[in-house]
Structure formats: structure tokens, C-alpha cells
Design an enzyme around this catalytic site. Sequence first.
Site, PDB file in Angstrom:
ATOM      1  N   SER A 200       0.845  -1.188   0.000  1.00  0.00           N
ATOM      2  CA  SER A 200       0.000   0.000   0.000  1.00  0.00           C
ATOM      3  C   SER A 200       0.882   1.239   0.000  1.00  0.00           C
ATOM      4  O   SER A 200       2.103   1.151   0.020  1.00  0.00           O
ATOM      5  CB  SER A 200      -0.918   0.001   1.219  1.00  0.00           C
ATOM      6  OG  SER A 200      -0.151   0.285   2.381  1.00  0.00           O
ATOM      7  N   LYS A 201       0.223   2.346  -0.036  1.00  0.00           N
ATOM      8  CA  LYS A 201       0.881   3.651  -0.103  1.00  0.00           C
ATOM      9  C   LYS A 201       1.997   3.793   0.952  1.00  0.00           C
ATOM     10  O   LYS A 201       3.060   4.316   0.655  1.00  0.00           O
ATOM     11  CB  LYS A 201      -0.213   4.706   0.135  1.00  0.00           C
ATOM     12  CG  LYS A 201       0.236   6.117  -0.052  1.00  0.00           C
ATOM     13  CD  LYS A 201      -0.199   6.654  -1.397  1.00  0.00           C
ATOM     14  CE  LYS A 201       0.538   7.955  -1.648  1.00  0.00           C
ATOM     15  NZ  LYS A 201       0.864   8.225  -2.987  1.00  0.00           N
TER      16      LYS A 201
END
Length: 426
Positions: A200-201
Site C-alpha cells: 500500500s501507499k
Amino acid sequence: MVRVRLAPSPTGYLHIGSARTALFNWLYARRYKGKLLLRIEDTDRVRSEERFLNEIITDLKWLGIDWEGEPIYQSKRFDVYRDAAEGLIKQGRAYREGEAYIFKVEKARVIEVDDMIHGKVVFNTNEIKDQVMIKSDGSPTYNFSCVIDDAHLLITHIIRGDDHLSNTPKQILFYEALGLEAPQFGHMPLIMGMDGAKLSKRHGGVSVEEYRREGFLPEALVNYLLLLGWSPGSDREIIPIEEAEKVFDINNMKGVQAKFDIAKLRWMNGEYIAAKPDKELLPLIKKQMSDAAGICRIPDDKLLEVVKLYKVRMKTLSEFVRMTDHFFTDDYSMEEKAAQKYLTSAESKNILHEFSARLEKLRDFSHSAIEETCRLMAEEKKLKAANVIHPTRVAISGKAAGAGLFEMMEVLGKSKVLERMRKAAA
Ligand code: GLU
């Protein structure tokens, strides 16, 4: 002949995992002198967007991935899917539910997938419900259109992410029912964050476009992604794609989950930047500079001097902008802590005063002359060279670290250096 494909859905940006899949398909085609085809899986008319498609194509090209001919679009082939579904109804293998077409799944059958990466994987059809082929809005399901198109494109090998492994037995049932030969499958373990969670980010970004903007070189990202699923059989890490093309072997692909290590990618990017010829870095740096400031007015020869000093120090191209602001503006950022430590004492101010007075006399403002002046002063004043170097560095750059001080001073030029030193000494 080997025929592989990329099948992106234009419902979002190109994910770093899809980029890796694309890369392996490309590599597979190159290695076995086959063809790579592009199919756009745009069956979801609401979520598919032109801007995503353009972005995906831009990113693939940026990574150096090319394909054969024009892409095919699933949105233009709804008739083909419907005809095939009708055919299965006529054979009694499927039924209608309103507008939808549904495939009957025969129970208690064992489906074996001989996966190129995982080996034998066994499924039982008791776990598989009847399969929708065409939804009531007329659009096909992924599994159905995927099979029809892979057969249509004569695909021999399907290399994709593990997230599709559970789709494979359903697709095999369609191949059988349609009287088509199934290709070989290879499912690559997904890329995870260092903590084992889904990427994820917070692990550093999930889309290729973020890395492009951040100033990663495509060749570095490609090299890194390559090692996230494959090893050349040694512990070498820097393997340019031209070399991987020659030695790639699908049997050396790893069936274990790969961990995305942003620190390692940054290190690798730094290696590629340092090895890149200055002339090739220049336009990339200019792009970063103008993205940051709106415009880049710095003459090439000046920029090139600074690039030479910093190419071994930056890990991304965007870092260059932050690391080198003092070369291009008097309004450069000042590190608070460094200024506090090296510019506030009376001793530092005296040193800056004395050093600037000595430098003023220099006719030749070369780094070696500056260095000699510095050493001589330190000797005469019974100081360590560091006592002169640190305050000077912070005064002229606002930073505690950077390129070699004397080289930096030479590039900045005598008048700028003196101006900044005097200001700090005052
Ligand atoms: N559109 C699917 C995806 O992007 C394709 C999967 C496949 O390669 O079959 O995940």
C-alpha cells in the site's frame, strides 16, 4: 511459437505488481522469441476511464515494454462473447436467468493446474458455483471473456498474479466446454510490503506513475522488479534488462512472496543514476527542476556542473532539486539544527570572517586553491580543518551535508561564496 499477453483493466493506474507481471511477460516473449500482445479489459463501462488507459500505456512504454500491433479492446467484442454463450446454451451446458447467461458447473470433478511456478495445484468443482458468463447488463464476466480472447489471440502462456490462481479452474472449465485447448499457466506470488501486509501507499507507493514522478529511472525500477520474482542464480543485484533477456529462465522464478523494500529500490536507483552519462541525466534533471518550479531557466552548462557533483549522492532525481537549491537561488532552505550548531558562536563567525578574507585574495578560485587556503589557515590558527569546513558549508549551502565543499565552492563562484560567508559572519 510463444505468445503471451498483457491484459490490463483501465480502472486505475498501473500497479507496481502489474508492472512486474508485464515485465515478466515481455521478458518471456523476448527470451523465447515469441510475441507479446496487449488486450484492454475494459468491460466495466462505468469504472473504465480513458485517462487510466493513457496512463497505463505511458507507464508501460516508459518501462521499455513494447508489444505487437494494436491492442484489442474487450468493449468492442461483446457480440463475440454473447455468441459463444448462446452456443453453450444450445449444447445444454448453460442456461439463462433473465438477461444473464450462466454456465452449469459439473460437480465433483478434480481440476489439475500444472502451474509453471507453483507446480501442481488441485481444485475440486464442488467448490465452484455455476458461473455467470454474461451479466444482465450485457457485459461479459472476466473469466469468460478472458478465455475467449486468450484463445482468439492464440495465447500459449498466461503469466499473471497469484490473485488469479482461483480463477484458473473456472477458466479451464470454459476451455473444455468451448472445445479449446488451454494454454499453460504461471502465477506469480504477489508483492507484499516489508511487514508482510498487502502493498500500500505507506510502503512507498503502489503505482508506477508515483515512482516515475519521484525520479526513479525506469531501468532501475525494471531491475528491481525483476529481482522481486526471479534470481539469476547468483547473488548479483545489478542486472540490466539486456542481460536478463539472455539468461531469464522461468524455472528460476520464485514461488515465494516477494517483499517490496523501498530502501533497496532507492539504493539501486542511486547506482543507476551514478552510472548514467551526465548528458543523459541532464534532460531528466531539467524535467524535475521544471516540475518543481514551473520552469527551469538554468543554463545547461551550469546545471551540468552541479549534476556532476551530485550524481553519486542522489537516490532519486527529485532529491536533486532539494539537495542543490543553493546553487540556483539565494533563497535556499536552511537546516535549523545545522545553522544553530555551526553559525551562531562567536568562534564560527570569526572563522568565517578570516576564511572569507583569505579567499578574497585568491585569483584562481579553483577547488584545489580553496582547499589549500583552508588547510593553511587551519594550520596557522591551530584549528582542525573541520572547524573551518563545517561553518563554511552551512553558510554557503544551508546544509550539513552535500557534495565536497571545495568543489561546491568552485562551482558556486567566488562572489556568491564571499557574499554568503560575510552574511553569516555578520
Ligand atoms: N484484467 C486482469 C487484471 O488486470 C487480467 C488478469 C489476467 O491476466 O488474466 O488483473
